[in-house]
Design an enzyme around this catalytic site. Sequence first.
Site, PDB file in Angstrom:
ATOM      1  N   CYS A 100      12.440  42.617  91.257  1.00  0.00           N
ATOM      2  CA  CYS A 100      11.779  43.344  89.860  1.00  0.00           C
ATOM      3  C   CYS A 100      12.188  43.110  88.779  1.00  0.00           C
ATOM      4  O   CYS A 100      12.014  42.026  88.092  1.00  0.00           O
ATOM      5  CB  CYS A 100      11.511  44.238  89.809  1.00  0.00           C
ATOM      6  SG  CYS A 100      10.201  45.156  90.822  1.00  0.00           S
ATOM      7  N   HIS A 124      14.405  46.617  84.861  1.00  0.00           N
ATOM      8  CA  HIS A 124      14.446  47.128  86.226  1.00  0.00           C
ATOM      9  C   HIS A 124      13.631  48.326  86.192  1.00  0.00           C
ATOM     10  O   HIS A 124      13.182  49.353  87.661  1.00  0.00           O
ATOM     11  CB  HIS A 124      15.149  46.559  86.660  1.00  0.00           C
ATOM     12  CG  HIS A 124      15.649  46.671  88.054  1.00  0.00           C
ATOM     13  ND1 HIS A 124      14.083  46.790  88.843  1.00  0.00           N
ATOM     14  CD2 HIS A 124      16.031  47.288  89.283  1.00  0.00           C
ATOM     15  CE1 HIS A 124      14.704  47.438  90.324  1.00  0.00           C
ATOM     16  NE2 HIS A 124      16.157  47.709  90.243  1.00  0.00           N
TER      17      HIS A 124
END
Length: 500
Positions: A76, A130
């Site tokens: 991510c 994120h």
Amino acid sequence: MKSAVIILLWLFFSSFFSFDVVARSESRLNVLFISIDDLRTNLGCYGDGIAVTPRIDHLAKTGLTFERAYCQQAVCNPSRQSFMSGRRPDSIRVWNMVDHFRQTAPDVVTLPEHFKKHGYFARSFGKIYHGQTGMNDPQSWSVPEQFDHSDKIEDYGQKPEEGSRKKNQAKQTAALIANNADADYADGKIAIAAIDALREFNRNDTPFFLAVGFRKPHLPFAAPKKYWELYDPAKIPAPTPVMPPKDVPAIALHEWNELRGYVDMPKEGPVSSEKARELRHGYYAATSFMDAQVGKVLDELERLGLHENTIVVLFSDHGFHLGEHGLWAKASNFELDARVPLVIRVPNQKAAGRKTKALVELVDLFPTLTELCGLPRPPKLDGVSLVPLLANPRGKVKEFALSQFPRPWQLNQQPQKMGYAMRTDRWRYVEWIDFQTRAILDRELYDLQTDLNEHVNLADHPQQAMRVAELSRQLNISLDHTSGPLLKKSNSPTPGEAPQ
């Protein structure tokens, strides 16, 4: 007669480039930027006969579907910071889950920040960066991000308990069926907030950049019961191949610790076939749930008439393994982790409903959107514009796509070793190097024309020696030039036929 021919030629070429006319018109194009977490190409529009994804499939029918799009690092934080900055992980020096480009590459102007600087109202709902505390980026947006972080308990459709951070963050089962409403989950709330924002945008004339980040189908695979019931478990195929590739180096594999952290997962060894089927069922259910939320936002965009002047981009931050190669989750350089779905729809797009096999990367989104909206291209971007493919889906904009992944994979450390993956028209070549000395540690080579599922690593086969050498040469040239397009230049040495 001659003038008639000229007019006909003008009409022919102008029809291909009609979206440029929209971009240059007095009414500035808006951007709806939809990012999905952990979504691989298990969608109807990508040929998956099991997937129930009517809303994304409809978007594909009205836009251009990119069949060979790739992320820059299959996890991510590095992936998201890469596509939001338009630079590769090496360019911004972000390879883990804790570093932030504002510290490692402070000269970065992000994609929404660039639009904001040119008069757009930039807003974000959901997981765009994120999604952990401290990993967002207020500088990118006109107003603070919303729903950018959620506790693990919310992923199950449950409400957090005050003063119980450990419980709220704890992983429960890896998959869960519940009699919940869509709005009990973060993605349901995100869709509602995005719809409200669209209505607000419709009441004023300011062009907008609206980023909407959906969390599913990220683990846990928890979704309302009605989405599970869309699938017959007996018809969900088992993973294939179930074993790692023949002759694959150990460095290419991992222990899939992300999945093992859930209470019903083995701490070592493989997942049982019954549990694997449940997990794959859950992934499909979570994908259909997410698809429904996407549909709600797109429906409102159309109801308001904003679709007539809004670019829609939908993509995933990286792919995902569901038992293939004996792997689960992401964190590798294999095709299943690096390849992502990508659909772009532009008003008056002549390539609507078509697909392109051109190799593209997520770092290409930044220059593509700036060109479509008539904004100047910032310096140091590592991607290229995909606008030519909107006119000619059979064309190409680069010779190969690059991904990378570090080893050992640690959430908060700098790389010791790095695997760089080059995806050409036919081959996937991976070179594992010592990150400090660049000494080559291992190699992988897969013929994706005859071995799409990467069953056999050919890197040590004698008959592939020349091909490996040429691919290694091209890879190292690209690594020496971390900014700039990967398309072969006319003044560059002409490569041999092997890498095609």
